[in-house]
Design an enzyme around this catalytic site. Structure first.
Site, PDB file in Angstrom:
ATOM      1  N   SER A   1       0.823  -1.214   0.000  1.00  0.00           N
ATOM      2  CA  SER A   1       0.000   0.000   0.000  1.00  0.00           C
ATOM      3  C   SER A   1       0.856   1.263   0.000  1.00  0.00           C
ATOM      4  O   SER A   1       0.530   2.252  -0.667  1.00  0.00           O
ATOM      5  CB  SER A   1      -0.907   0.025   1.240  1.00  0.00           C
ATOM      6  OG  SER A   1      -1.851  -0.995   1.151  1.00  0.00           O
TER       7      SER A   1
ATOM      8  N   LYS B   1      -9.870  -4.833  11.353  1.00  0.00           N
ATOM      9  CA  LYS B   1     -10.903  -4.054  10.669  1.00  0.00           C
ATOM     10  C   LYS B   1     -12.190  -3.915  11.480  1.00  0.00           C
ATOM     11  O   LYS B   1     -12.906  -2.933  11.344  1.00  0.00           O
ATOM     12  CB  LYS B   1     -11.227  -4.679   9.302  1.00  0.00           C
ATOM     13  CG  LYS B   1     -10.134  -4.478   8.278  1.00  0.00           C
ATOM     14  CD  LYS B   1     -10.575  -4.964   6.907  1.00  0.00           C
ATOM     15  CE  LYS B   1      -9.435  -4.850   5.916  1.00  0.00           C
ATOM     16  NZ  LYS B   1      -9.849  -5.074   4.534  1.00  0.00           N
TER      17      LYS B   1
ATOM     18  N   GLY C   1     -14.152 -11.822   5.954  1.00  0.00           N
ATOM     19  CA  GLY C   1     -14.368 -10.376   5.987  1.00  0.00           C
ATOM     20  C   GLY C   1     -14.455  -9.754   4.598  1.00  0.00           C
ATOM     21  O   GLY C   1     -15.293  -8.879   4.348  1.00  0.00           O
TER      22      GLY C   1
ATOM     23  N   GLY D   1      -7.140  -9.274  -8.705  1.00  0.00           N
ATOM     24  CA  GLY D   1      -7.270  -8.640  -7.390  1.00  0.00           C
ATOM     25  C   GLY D   1      -6.586  -7.289  -7.321  1.00  0.00           C
ATOM     26  O   GLY D   1      -6.896  -6.461  -6.457  1.00  0.00           O
TER      27      GLY D   1
END
Ligand code: ATR
Length: 308
Positions: free
Chosen positions: A21, A70, A151, A275
């Site tokens: 990220s 999360k 999730g 993805g």
């Protein structure tokens, strides 16, 4: 260049060392000339209760949140957006001055008094994935087959359920988990009013039903970890003989970029979505929340591809 005025953002999770990220966001900040820097914070479970307080003291601009926090992070936030609340998970946090000025304007500084900063939670996973799918097809009136009931499945299924999809079937190795997930989504949907479209029909079952369900499905989404690095040679849950050329096959796994499932889909002539697109567009949505700006999508995508 690092200087004293950079605003800090980062990923909180455990573990975080395999994340890319920071590469995606820092490429975007640099390209846009924004004085921000994004880094990775490996947070132990014991320290989670202190993370938001600490971030406020340090005038952190925002976070992404990943596994396993999360859901657990929600109780430490001041405000949770309606969609994130309904999904039951937050993947993006923005710190904002209570007095109205926020960090949208990059020249604004957060007020150094903790009490004047709000931590707001959002979920961009579902909306990011919807954008990834919408690049190749509308989801309106479609039948979507989702494999896995964790999730990621919940965020994607919830978003699709409010986006005009007709049927969503969730199949899972442990059938009970798929049943629980569908019940949970239906409960959340009943109290979530923030949408105009009719809600999709949801059903669940075991992976043994793939053969039957895939025949009249328009889109297949894998949310399980089957085929993820380092297990790249693991047998995909669906082989090409069960797929059809009108099918869209989407794997949420981005490492490797071409999973076993995507390879099978290509053999069958199906359209594929890797993805990488979900990673990209959930990031694009988070970037917008933090900065108020549209992100340089191509710059971010190239950064991800180079990093994998
Ligand atoms: P995430 O939060 O990223 O979605 P998760 O909550 O750990 O991850 O969910 C993993 C999903 O992948 C689950 O649906 C899991 O199935 P079970 O509920 O039976 O555990 C599924 N999964 C993991 N490994 C699998 C495998 N080898 N075959 C089939 N499904 C698998």
């Amino acid at each position: 260049m690092i200087n004293g005025s950079k605003k800090v953002l980062g990923l909180i999770g455990h573990p975080v060392e395999h994340s890319i990220s920071h590469i995606m966001y820092n490429a975007a900040f640099e390209y846009m000339g924004l004085d921000n820097i994004y880094t990775l914070f490996d947070v132990s479970k014991n320290n989670l209760p202190n993370v938001i307080k600490g971030a406020k003291s340090l005038c952190i601009m925002g976070f992404n949140v990943t596994i396993p926090y999360k859901t657990d992070i929600i109780k430490y936030l001041d405000v949770v957006d309606g969609l994130a609340n309904a999904i039951g998970a937050v993947n993006t946090i923005k710190f904002e001055n209570i007095v109205g000025e926020d960090t949208n304007n990059n020249n604004n500084n957060l007020n150094h008094d903790n009490h004047n900063i709000l931590a707001k939670g959002f979920n961009t996973d579902g909306i990011g994935d919807l954008r990834a799918i919408s690049e190749v097809s509308s989801v309106k009136d479609k039948k979507i087959l989702i494999l896995g009931a964790g999730g990621a499945s919940r965020a994607v299924a919830f978003q699709l359920a409010i986006s005009g999809v007709e049927d969503i079937v969730i199949l899972n190795r442990t059938e009970k988990n798929a049943n629980i997930l569908v019940k949970g989504i239906e409960n959340s949907l009943s109290s979530f009013e923030n949408f105009k479209n009719p809600i999709a029909n949801l059903s669940s079952g075991s992976l043994n039903n793939i053969k039957n369900e895939i025949k009249n499905s328009d889109i297949l989404i894998n949310t399980t970890s089957v085929g993820m690095y380092p297990n790249i040679n693991q047998n995909p849950l669906v082989k090409n003989d069960l797929m059809h050329s009108d099918l869209i096959v989407h794997d949420l796994i981005y490492n490797p970029l071409e999973t076993g499932l995507i390879k099978e889909a290509k053999i069958s002539g199906a359209i594929t979505i890797s993805g990488l697109k979900m990673l990209l567009y959930q990031g694009v949505e988070s970037f917008k929340i933090w900065t108020g700006l549209d992100s340089p999508v191509k710059v971010m995508e190239d950064a991800i591809i180079n990093a994998i």
